[in-house]
Design an enzyme around this catalytic site. Sequence first.
Site, PDB file in Angstrom:
ATOM      1  N   LYS A 144      12.136  11.592  64.770  1.00 45.78           N
ATOM      2  CA  LYS A 144      11.761  12.961  64.400  1.00 45.78           C
ATOM      3  C   LYS A 144      12.590  13.998  65.153  1.00 45.78           C
ATOM      4  CE  LYS A 144       7.373  12.795  65.341  1.00 45.78           C
ATOM      5  NZ  LYS A 144       7.303  11.386  65.779  1.00 45.78           N
ATOM      6  N   ARG A 176      14.545   2.137  74.537  1.00 43.05           N
ATOM      7  CA  ARG A 176      14.543   3.565  74.817  1.00 43.05           C
ATOM      8  C   ARG A 176      14.397   3.855  76.311  1.00 43.05           C
ATOM      9  NH1 ARG A 176      10.500   7.644  71.618  1.00 43.05           N
ATOM     10  NH2 ARG A 176       8.911   6.770  72.979  1.00 43.05           N
ATOM     11  N   ARG A 192       9.614   4.024  79.980  1.00 41.65           N
ATOM     12  CA  ARG A 192       8.187   4.318  80.123  1.00 41.65           C
ATOM     13  C   ARG A 192       7.353   3.067  79.887  1.00 41.65           C
ATOM     14  NH1 ARG A 192       7.162   9.492  76.361  1.00 41.65           N
ATOM     15  NH2 ARG A 192       7.052   7.760  74.893  1.00 41.65           N
TER      16      ARG A 192
END
Length: 211
Positions: free
Chosen positions: A19, A127, A160
């Site tokens: 997005k 990521r 994360r």
Amino acid sequence: MVMQKIFRAVIMGPPGSGKGTVSGRISKTFGLKHLSSGDILRANINARTELGLLMKSCIDQGQLVPDDVMSRLILSDLRAMGRSSWLLDGFPRTVFQAEALDDAYIVDTVINLNVPFETIKQRLTSRWTHLPSGRIYNIDFNPPKVPGFDDVTGDPLVQRDDDTPETVTRRLAAYKTQTEPVLEFYRYKLYTSLHTYLQKVCILLQFVHIN
């Protein structure tokens, strides 16, 4: 290209669907202001605003930020923009939020990034994030210039906890459960708007025929 009239859009998609990247390209091409709910949330937490402190308390306790709090936060930023064209990313995520947005603004279009969940799982587990800014890198298709470090600040990047395969699977399942009703909300609005428009056209054609 800059829009000649006020144009307001919402972009939706599961975490890791891209997005942010797609929003940046759309905003640049059409001259829209890009508002990310995640960026707004982080800014308010860092600034220790009243809503920011409330949201941080919810997050620290592992609770979802209440719909009315998120709605107040986002709508406040939208009002501050005045009569501008914008692309809203990450909001609404529930039907309550969609209704709150609908009460305040006319959304011209909704973009849904329909990316296979298996593709997203692969993306998210590759990521790395710069936590202070929220900048995200992917070692496969959007790597940092220097491996392991943020392009802008040079700070170390981290992976994360919620980018582990197990957590990603839970997040995607939660997204589907939470967001499908929002997509249906907008599909219904599109259908009823089109139906109303066609009714008006029919009435106009009947009037022309009679006269």
